[in-house]
Scaffold this motif. Sequence first.
Motif, PDB file in Angstrom:
ATOM      1  N   ALA A 184      44.980  55.061-126.791  1.00 42.29           N
ATOM      2  CA  ALA A 184      45.581  56.085-126.382  1.00 42.29           C
ATOM      3  C   ALA A 184      45.819  56.522-125.424  1.00 42.29           C
ATOM      4  N   GLY A 185      44.593  57.147-125.101  1.00 43.67           N
ATOM      5  CA  GLY A 185      44.558  58.099-124.090  1.00 43.67           C
ATOM      6  C   GLY A 185      45.839  57.722-122.612  1.00 43.67           C
ATOM      7  N   LYS A 186      45.258  55.842-122.491  1.00 42.98           N
ATOM      8  CA  LYS A 186      46.650  55.340-121.286  1.00 42.98           C
ATOM      9  C   LYS A 186      47.738  56.002-121.531  1.00 42.98           C
ATOM     10  N   LYS A 187      47.824  55.211-122.928  1.00 41.73           N
ATOM     11  CA  LYS A 187      49.364  55.298-122.897  1.00 41.73           C
ATOM     12  C   LYS A 187      50.202  56.705-123.325  1.00 41.73           C
ATOM     13  N   TYR A 188      48.972  58.012-122.875  1.00 42.14           N
ATOM     14  CA  TYR A 188      49.568  59.221-123.318  1.00 42.14           C
ATOM     15  C   TYR A 188      49.855  59.463-121.141  1.00 42.14           C
ATOM     16  N   LEU A 189      48.510  59.050-121.021  1.00 40.57           N
ATOM     17  CA  LEU A 189      49.082  59.274-118.834  1.00 40.57           C
ATOM     18  C   LEU A 189      50.352  58.830-118.541  1.00 40.57           C
ATOM     19  N   ALA A 190      49.848  57.372-119.200  1.00 37.02           N
ATOM     20  CA  ALA A 190      51.833  56.332-118.240  1.00 37.02           C
ATOM     21  C   ALA A 190      52.633  57.735-119.397  1.00 37.02           C
ATOM     22  N   TRP A 191      52.639  58.058-120.654  1.00 35.81           N
ATOM     23  CA  TRP A 191      53.583  58.335-120.777  1.00 35.81           C
ATOM     24  C   TRP A 191      54.280  59.538-119.923  1.00 35.81           C
ATOM     25  N   LEU A 192      53.343  60.942-119.129  1.00 30.13           N
ATOM     26  CA  LEU A 192      53.305  61.618-119.202  1.00 30.13           C
ATOM     27  C   LEU A 192      54.258  61.377-117.282  1.00 30.13           C
TER      28      LEU A 192
END
Length: 204
Positions: A184-192
């Motif tokens: 979830a954290g990796k996807k959030y940072l990539a989403w930004l």
Amino acid sequence: MPVEVTYFGVKAKVAFATVAFAAGIDWKYNKMAGDAWPATKATTTFGQLPIMKDDGVECAQSLAICHYIAKKGGLLGDTDADYVMSEQILQHAEDIYAALIKNNPRLTQKEKLPSYDDFWAKDVPAMLAGYEKLVKDGKFTSKVTLGECGAFWALELMVSLKPACLDGTPGVKAFYDRFAGEDAGKKYLAWLKDNEVIPYFFNP
């Protein structure tokens, strides 16, 4: 059909994205262009973003959106203890965000505020100390919850401004590093990055 969330392309009230990735739901981000907002504002419930739509269900408050997504994804907490912990750390994340609004330069207030130095020197350590009392072995709850998603969102806002701000609270730093390294954290940072979500807060 995916849950649709509409918001500006700024890293402000974007906790919904962290929650959506942790929940593993099908969702879509609609990035509101600045020049389109004046015409859209009058059509929203409270004249603000984010707004959410999901198969006839609509919501126009950021925390309610987070709770809705968390409910769909089973992130509210399986036990009473996890539920209470999740709720209190989420509310503390909101307190951190409100403190940043009050004390740190941002897109609509770029000048250094009189309280800025004391905020980072005194207020931030005090706020982080609250989290430090609750975290254990890099976790607040027995599994990822809405509150952990919110805590990561708020902490990332601070870390992006002051990378060393968590050094005085090793438990909080362990939580941040753990969440950032999970899916979830990796996807959030990539989403930004992928959506070119620009910073809302700045260092003077």
